[in-house]
Scaffold this motif. Structure first.
Motif, PDB file in Angstrom:
ATOM      1  N   LEU A 197       0.837  -1.205   0.000  1.00  0.00           N
ATOM      2  CA  LEU A 197       0.000   0.000   0.000  1.00  0.00           C
ATOM      3  C   LEU A 197       0.871   1.253   0.000  1.00  0.00           C
ATOM      4  O   LEU A 197       1.867   1.318   0.731  1.00  0.00           O
ATOM      5  CB  LEU A 197      -0.896   0.009   1.241  1.00  0.00           C
ATOM      6  CG  LEU A 197      -1.892   1.158   1.402  1.00  0.00           C
ATOM      7  CD1 LEU A 197      -2.979   1.067   0.345  1.00  0.00           C
ATOM      8  CD2 LEU A 197      -2.480   1.135   2.812  1.00  0.00           C
ATOM      9  N   ARG A 205      -2.904   6.879  -2.281  1.00  0.00           N
ATOM     10  CA  ARG A 205      -3.387   6.042  -1.178  1.00  0.00           C
ATOM     11  C   ARG A 205      -4.847   6.335  -0.876  1.00  0.00           C
ATOM     12  O   ARG A 205      -5.652   5.410  -0.655  1.00  0.00           O
ATOM     13  CB  ARG A 205      -2.536   6.278   0.065  1.00  0.00           C
ATOM     14  CG  ARG A 205      -3.071   5.486   1.266  1.00  0.00           C
ATOM     15  CD  ARG A 205      -2.216   5.662   2.486  1.00  0.00           C
ATOM     16  NE  ARG A 205      -2.772   4.948   3.626  1.00  0.00           N
ATOM     17  CZ  ARG A 205      -2.059   4.216   4.475  1.00  0.00           C
ATOM     18  NH1 ARG A 205      -0.754   4.099   4.298  1.00  0.00           N
ATOM     19  NH2 ARG A 205      -2.640   3.614   5.501  1.00  0.00           N
ATOM     20  N   GLN A 206      -5.201   7.597  -0.848  1.00  0.00           N
ATOM     21  CA  GLN A 206      -6.588   7.957  -0.556  1.00  0.00           C
ATOM     22  C   GLN A 206      -7.543   7.351  -1.579  1.00  0.00           C
ATOM     23  O   GLN A 206      -8.621   6.856  -1.225  1.00  0.00           O
ATOM     24  CB  GLN A 206      -6.727   9.477  -0.523  1.00  0.00           C
ATOM     25  CG  GLN A 206      -5.967  10.134   0.631  1.00  0.00           C
ATOM     26  CD  GLN A 206      -5.996  11.644   0.554  1.00  0.00           C
ATOM     27  OE1 GLN A 206      -6.839  12.233  -0.120  1.00  0.00           O
ATOM     28  NE2 GLN A 206      -5.072  12.298   1.237  1.00  0.00           N
ATOM     29  N   GLU A 209      -7.739   3.498  -0.916  1.00  0.00           N
ATOM     30  CA  GLU A 209      -8.520   3.175   0.276  1.00  0.00           C
ATOM     31  C   GLU A 209     -10.007   3.450   0.053  1.00  0.00           C
ATOM     32  O   GLU A 209     -10.861   2.700   0.556  1.00  0.00           O
ATOM     33  CB  GLU A 209      -7.986   3.982   1.466  1.00  0.00           C
ATOM     34  CG  GLU A 209      -6.622   3.488   1.946  1.00  0.00           C
ATOM     35  CD  GLU A 209      -6.164   4.190   3.204  1.00  0.00           C
ATOM     36  OE1 GLU A 209      -6.465   5.397   3.356  1.00  0.00           O
ATOM     37  OE2 GLU A 209      -5.499   3.542   4.032  1.00  0.00           O
ATOM     38  N   ARG A 218     -10.887  -6.302   1.319  1.00  0.00           N
ATOM     39  CA  ARG A 218      -9.876  -6.212   2.360  1.00  0.00           C
ATOM     40  C   ARG A 218      -8.666  -7.052   1.954  1.00  0.00           C
ATOM     41  O   ARG A 218      -8.625  -8.263   2.222  1.00  0.00           O
ATOM     42  CB  ARG A 218     -10.426  -6.679   3.706  1.00  0.00           C
ATOM     43  CG  ARG A 218     -11.582  -5.810   4.218  1.00  0.00           C
ATOM     44  CD  ARG A 218     -11.983  -6.205   5.619  1.00  0.00           C
ATOM     45  NE  ARG A 218     -10.918  -5.955   6.575  1.00  0.00           N
ATOM     46  CZ  ARG A 218     -11.000  -6.233   7.878  1.00  0.00           C
ATOM     47  NH1 ARG A 218     -12.113  -6.777   8.371  1.00  0.00           N
ATOM     48  NH2 ARG A 218      -9.991  -5.983   8.682  1.00  0.00           N
ATOM     49  N   GLU A 224       3.821  -0.928   3.625  1.00  0.00           N
ATOM     50  CA  GLU A 224       3.406   0.420   3.255  1.00  0.00           C
ATOM     51  C   GLU A 224       4.671   1.182   2.853  1.00  0.00           C
ATOM     52  O   GLU A 224       5.641   1.217   3.616  1.00  0.00           O
ATOM     53  CB  GLU A 224       2.713   1.137   4.418  1.00  0.00           C
ATOM     54  CG  GLU A 224       1.384   0.511   4.793  1.00  0.00           C
ATOM     55  CD  GLU A 224       0.656   1.315   5.852  1.00  0.00           C
ATOM     56  OE1 GLU A 224       0.819   2.563   5.852  1.00  0.00           O
ATOM     57  OE2 GLU A 224      -0.062   0.710   6.670  1.00  0.00           O
TER      58      GLU A 224
END
Length: 305
Positions: A197, A205-206, A209, A218, A224
């Motif tokens: 991620l 990332r936003q 997600e 999930r 990360e």
């Protein structure tokens, strides 16, 4: 003497010294002999010193004239260099451009763009820095760079934002991963998959997600990392799959397969410049050339590992 010398007097003096006579100087300058003689006399009066010995109509230079000629030649050369520099700036062939770009852009995609840009401008030099979008936005706002290539969070005070063509993120998989056999990867394919991620609060990332939340997916977050280029390196080590910006995927690496992601997630970024910035014209030209390269960018090749 406390004011600038008359350019016509300087030209007359230099031409008389070079040609050797007032007659030859007048012919070269397209003036009458009396006019040239008058310019020389005014030049001497302005300097407050004699430069020539007059014998009839002949002007014989003294030692002061010969020493002064050297300084006049230097002045002329400097003026010519100044004119050349001004001409080059008018044609946008000279100057310095400071660019701050996202690492994936700077490490690969910008290379051919930079080569074409500099080939057409042999007297331009470019400084390239890298950083996160947040760092780049801060640098532009602080007028520390002429051009930022990043994804801004929104309007920025003192910064002009010119959107560049949007592209689609892609899915990077290890070559032996089951998803590598797919022609396209969907959100449901990532359920429970080892996933890398993007870190921080990056727009990428936003978006990822938000997609996970909307699709009720999930994945198993194993790593990360801040940059797509770093994520790509870990994909190559078989540590998981990643959704990355298309610029990091522009040059596929051994052991990595790239797949389209559907439905697509748009990757947007922009050219950021300080309002009334010093790099104005060169920054605009470079941004336009980059935009054209993005429009021509083909989708990443499929099935390469």
């Amino acid at each position: 003497m406390d004011r600038l010398l008359n350019p016509r007097q300087l030209q007359a003096f230099r031409t008389v010294m070079r040609t050797g006579t007032v007659t030859a100087a007048a012919e070269q300058l397209g003036r009458s002999q009396p006019a040239v003689s008058r310019l020389i006399a005014e030049f001497e009066a302005e300097l407050g010193m004699a430069l020539f010995e007059r014998r009839g109509r002949a002007l014989l230079p003294n030692e002061a004239a010969r020493l002064l000629l050297h300084e006049v030649d230097r002045h002329q050369a400097s003026a010519e260099r100044l004119r050349d520099a001004a001409r080059a700036l008018r044609e946008f062939r000279a100057g310095r451009l400071h660019v701050a770009a996202m690492p994936a852009l700077a490490a690969g995609f910008l290379g051919p763009v930079m080569r074409r840009f500099l080939a057409a401008r042999p007297d331009v030099s470019v400084i390239v820095d890298t950083g996160s979008s947040a760092e780049i936005c801060q640098a532009v706002a602080a007028r520390q760079t002429d051009l930022g290539l990043a994804t801004p969070p929104g309007p920025l005070p003192g910064v002009a934002i010119a959107p560049l063509p949007a592209t689609d993120i892609v899915c990077a998989c290890p070559a032996d991963h089951p998803l590598a056999r797919r022609r396209a990867v969907t959100p449901s394919d990532l359920q429970g998959a080892d996933f890398i991620l993007p870190g921080g609060a990056s727009p990428l990332r936003q978006a990822i997600e938000a997609m996970f939340a909307t699709q009720a997916v999930r994945p198993r977050i194993r790593l990360e990392v801040l940059y797509s280029a770093t994520a790509l390196a870990y994909v190559g080590e078989g540590l998981g799959v990643a959704l990355i910006d298309p610029f990091a995927a522009h040059q596929p690496r051994p052991g990595i397969v790239l797949r389209r992601f559907a439905p697509p997630i748009r990757f947007t970024f922009a050219a950021l410049t300080p309002e009334q910035g010093a790099g104005g014209v060169l920054a605009a030209l470079f941004a336009a050339q980059l935009a054209e390269a993005v429009r021509r960018m083909r989708r990443p090749p499929l099935g390469r590992g």
